[in-house]
Structure formats: C-alpha cells, structure tokens
Design a protein around this motif. Sequence first.
Motif, mmCIF file in Angstrom:
data_model
loop_
_atom_site.group_PDB
_atom_site.id
_atom_site.type_symbol
_atom_site.label_atom_id
_atom_site.label_comp_id
_atom_site.label_asym_id
_atom_site.label_seq_id
_atom_site.Cartn_x
_atom_site.Cartn_y
_atom_site.Cartn_z
ATOM 1 N N PRO A 189 0.799 -1.238 0.000
ATOM 2 C CA PRO A 189 0.000 0.000 0.000
ATOM 3 C C PRO A 189 0.827 1.281 0.000
ATOM 4 O O PRO A 189 0.499 2.243 -0.692
ATOM 5 C CB PRO A 189 -0.837 -0.127 1.279
ATOM 6 N N GLU A 190 1.915 1.309 0.788
ATOM 7 C CA GLU A 190 2.752 2.506 0.842
ATOM 8 C C GLU A 190 3.953 2.317 -0.093
ATOM 9 O O GLU A 190 5.110 2.330 0.318
ATOM 10 C CB GLU A 190 3.229 2.759 2.278
ATOM 11 N N ASN A 191 3.652 2.167 -1.374
ATOM 12 C CA ASN A 191 4.708 1.865 -2.347
ATOM 13 C C ASN A 191 5.358 3.164 -2.819
ATOM 14 O O ASN A 191 5.120 3.635 -3.925
ATOM 15 C CB ASN A 191 4.108 1.105 -3.535
ATOM 16 N N ASP A 192 6.202 3.733 -1.977
ATOM 17 C CA ASP A 192 6.716 5.075 -2.218
ATOM 18 C C ASP A 192 8.048 5.124 -2.959
ATOM 19 O O ASP A 192 8.541 6.204 -3.254
ATOM 20 C CB ASP A 192 6.871 5.820 -0.883
ATOM 21 N N ILE A 193 8.669 3.964 -3.216
ATOM 22 C CA ILE A 193 9.934 3.949 -3.955
ATOM 23 C C ILE A 193 9.752 3.107 -5.208
ATOM 24 O O ILE A 193 9.386 1.936 -5.145
ATOM 25 C CB ILE A 193 11.091 3.387 -3.110
ATOM 26 N N GLU A 194 10.003 3.705 -6.358
ATOM 27 C CA GLU A 194 9.887 3.001 -7.641
ATOM 28 C C GLU A 194 11.196 3.147 -8.407
ATOM 29 O O GLU A 194 11.749 4.243 -8.507
ATOM 30 C CB GLU A 194 8.734 3.564 -8.469
ATOM 31 N N LEU A 195 11.679 2.033 -8.927
ATOM 32 C CA LEU A 195 12.905 2.021 -9.720
ATOM 33 C C LEU A 195 12.546 1.768 -11.178
ATOM 34 O O LEU A 195 11.898 0.762 -11.500
ATOM 35 C CB LEU A 195 13.863 0.932 -9.228
ATOM 36 N N ILE A 196 12.964 2.665 -12.067
ATOM 37 C CA ILE A 196 12.705 2.529 -13.500
ATOM 38 C C ILE A 196 14.045 2.503 -14.231
ATOM 39 O O ILE A 196 14.887 3.382 -14.022
ATOM 40 C CB ILE A 196 11.843 3.687 -14.028
ATOM 41 N N PHE A 197 14.240 1.499 -15.080
ATOM 42 C CA PHE A 197 15.482 1.366 -15.839
ATOM 43 C C PHE A 197 15.180 1.397 -17.341
ATOM 44 O O PHE A 197 14.233 0.754 -17.805
ATOM 45 C CB PHE A 197 16.187 0.054 -15.504
ATOM 46 N N VAL A 198 16.002 2.128 -18.075
ATOM 47 C CA VAL A 198 15.949 2.135 -19.537
ATOM 48 C C VAL A 198 17.318 1.699 -20.037
ATOM 49 O O VAL A 198 18.312 2.392 -19.836
ATOM 50 C CB VAL A 198 15.600 3.527 -20.084
ATOM 51 N N GLU A 199 17.371 0.524 -20.685
ATOM 52 C CA GLU A 199 18.628 -0.025 -21.179
ATOM 53 C C GLU A 199 18.788 0.357 -22.661
ATOM 54 O O GLU A 199 18.134 -0.193 -23.544
ATOM 55 C CB GLU A 199 18.640 -1.536 -21.017
ATOM 56 N N LEU A 200 19.661 1.311 -22.930
ATOM 57 C CA LEU A 200 19.801 1.850 -24.281
ATOM 58 C C LEU A 200 20.207 0.810 -25.329
ATOM 59 O O LEU A 200 19.700 0.857 -26.459
ATOM 60 C CB LEU A 200 20.800 3.014 -24.280
ATOM 61 N N PRO A 201 21.108 -0.138 -25.030
ATOM 62 C CA PRO A 201 21.476 -1.119 -26.064
ATOM 63 C C PRO A 201 20.305 -1.956 -26.562
ATOM 64 O O PRO A 201 20.338 -2.474 -27.682
ATOM 65 C CB PRO A 201 22.529 -1.995 -25.368
ATOM 66 N N LYS A 202 19.272 -2.124 -25.735
ATOM 67 C CA LYS A 202 18.117 -2.934 -26.129
ATOM 68 C C LYS A 202 17.126 -2.152 -26.987
ATOM 69 O O LYS A 202 16.202 -2.747 -27.563
ATOM 70 C CB LYS A 202 17.404 -3.474 -24.890
ATOM 71 N N PHE A 203 17.307 -0.830 -27.069
ATOM 72 C CA PHE A 203 16.428 -0.022 -27.904
ATOM 73 C C PHE A 203 17.031 0.018 -29.306
ATOM 74 O O PHE A 203 18.051 0.661 -29.551
ATOM 75 C CB PHE A 203 16.304 1.398 -27.343
ATOM 76 N N THR A 204 16.403 -0.680 -30.257
ATOM 77 C CA THR A 204 16.994 -0.870 -31.582
ATOM 78 C C THR A 204 16.196 -0.231 -32.716
ATOM 79 O O THR A 204 16.480 -0.467 -33.882
ATOM 80 C CB THR A 204 17.147 -2.375 -31.871
ATOM 81 N N LYS A 205 15.215 0.595 -32.389
ATOM 82 C CA LYS A 205 14.399 1.216 -33.434
ATOM 83 C C LYS A 205 15.206 2.244 -34.228
ATOM 84 O O LYS A 205 16.007 2.988 -33.671
ATOM 85 C CB LYS A 205 13.169 1.895 -32.821
ATOM 86 N N GLU A 206 14.955 2.261 -35.541
ATOM 87 C CA GLU A 206 15.574 3.264 -36.409
ATOM 88 C C GLU A 206 14.671 4.501 -36.471
ATOM 89 O O GLU A 206 13.526 4.472 -35.993
ATOM 90 C CB GLU A 206 15.776 2.682 -37.808
ATOM 91 N N ILE A 207 15.170 5.572 -37.085
ATOM 92 C CA ILE A 207 14.444 6.842 -37.105
ATOM 93 C C ILE A 207 13.022 6.673 -37.643
ATOM 94 O O ILE A 207 12.055 7.173 -37.060
ATOM 95 C CB ILE A 207 15.209 7.888 -37.950
ATOM 96 N N GLU A 208 12.890 5.949 -38.750
ATOM 97 C CA GLU A 208 11.586 5.817 -39.386
ATOM 98 C C GLU A 208 10.618 4.944 -38.571
ATOM 99 O O GLU A 208 9.418 4.923 -38.849
ATOM 100 C CB GLU A 208 11.725 5.222 -40.797
ATOM 101 N N GLU A 209 11.123 4.239 -37.574
ATOM 102 C CA GLU A 209 10.279 3.376 -36.746
ATOM 103 C C GLU A 209 9.801 4.061 -35.470
ATOM 104 O O GLU A 209 9.010 3.485 -34.722
ATOM 105 C CB GLU A 209 11.049 2.109 -36.366
#
Length: 302
Positions: free
Chosen positions: A147-167
Amino acid sequence: MRFINPKTDYAFKKIFGSAESKDILISFLNALIYNGNSTIEDLEIINPNLLPKVEGLKDTYLDVKAQLKNGTLVIIEMQVLNVQSFGKRVLFNAAKTYGFQLQKGEGYRMLKPVIALTLTDFEMFPGRHQFTSRFVYREVSDGYVYPENDIELIFVELPKFTKEIEELETITDKWIYFIKSARSLDEVPTNMDNIPELHRAFEIANQANLTLEELEDLERREMFIYDQQGAVALGRQEGRQEGRQEGRQEGRQEGRQEGKKEEQRAIAKKLLTLLDDEAIAVTTGLSLEAVRELREKESENL
C-alpha cells in the motif's frame, strides 16, 4: 550540424538540468515515466548531489534531481560504465533520498514518493528483452502491491532499444532515440522536430552554440568514458580467462573461489594505469586494501 553526446555529464545536465530546461525535463519525464501522458504539470530542478563522488568515476555517472508539483522526488541518472554493484547503488540512492526528506521532529506522513529513473549504456538485465523495466514492492506469492509503495525504480537499457528513425512512433521512442543517437546525427529528424521540447533539446545540444573551450572539454570527457569502458571490458575478458585457468588447478569449491579472486585481481591490474584505487575497488569488488597492496606489488615489479 553536429550534436554533443547527451550521455556525458556536461551535456546531460546542460540539456535536462539547467534553469531553462524545465519544459524539456517535464516532457522527458512524462515520456519515460508516464508513457507520454501529461501527468507532470510542473517541477523544480534541485541540487542532485546525494553522495560524495568516487574519485576517478566522477565522469561516468550523472544525476539530475527534480521535485514534482505533488511533492514526488525524481532522480534521473545516466550510467555509461557497468561497475560492480551498480544496482545496489541505485537502490541506496533512492532509499537515501526517501529517508533524508524528514527534518528533526517531522512525522512519517511527511514522506513523499521517490522515483529513480536510470538510463544505462549497457545491459542491466541480460536475460530480459524489454528495454524498460519498472520495480515496486509486491507480495511474493500473489503480486499484491504494498500500500505505501513510495519507492519506484525505473530502468531504460539503451542497447536494447533498436528502433531506427523511421520506426519511431511514440514520444517515449523519440526521447530514448535522442539520448542514444543524437551524437551520430547531422540534422534534426523531421519526425522529431515537431515536438517543441525535443526541438529545444537539439538546439541546446548543437555544437555550434558552444565555445571552443567547451567543445574541447566535452571531447576529453567523452574519450575518458570510452577509455574506461574499453579498459573494464578488456580487463573482465582477460580476467575471466586467467581466473578459469587458476580455478581448474584447485579443488572444485576452493578453485571456484580462488578463480573468482584471480579474475578480480586480473581486472584490477588492467585498470591500475587508468583509475585510482577507490574506483578500481568499486569496479572489481576487491577491498580498497587489496587494491592498494596490488598496486604496491606491481610498482615493485617495475
């Protein structure tokens, strides 16, 4: 047209952490935390310093810290070097930010939520395919959210993002692409230029707006980062080989333990000419005393 690398400390803070960056940071956080929804209406950019920076690693991680209109604290960190126990450091920073809110005599009801948004230039979770991960407290057996979930960890791993400009479709895609690829672009992509905050971010990142001294400093910082990444990667590769060879010569359990120690020492040797003792200890997991002894021993052998 050339753009500075948003992954470096100076560029990241110039784009997202300066006084004129509020609208840019709001757009960026709405994109990465709230899936592009305009949840954040206003925020205050505040001093991000939580911990003394380890000498030798001061250019390998960077923070921007903001307080949202509802009081929520957000730590934004861009990590380019995969150092030992980095995940523990993320959790520690979030917990410290949460705990340090209270002044003497204040009750726990005054505590506001903390969101730690971390972008990594390496794979944080090798066995996971999604490039974005979110962690909160849940009950183990049925997933019930605390209920008191006051800490959230968010990770963005850049190597796994493989979209090109047109995508690129969403504003989230476009902000991640900006962080990952702005350095390699020679113009603002047309499908990103129609977003005012992204357009402004590209303007700030335009090298033409920087002095020669600023550009030379940025180049030194970038080369420092690349040298560290290369040294750690090489050290780990050679260290594993030496560690495995050493481990095979010992008993099974004892050999594995000694092999791990040999791997750590081999990595540390590769880093002696690049990092100071504290930074090597953080990177390899060796104690500071062990690193100092290794440095003394290597100096005697010269």
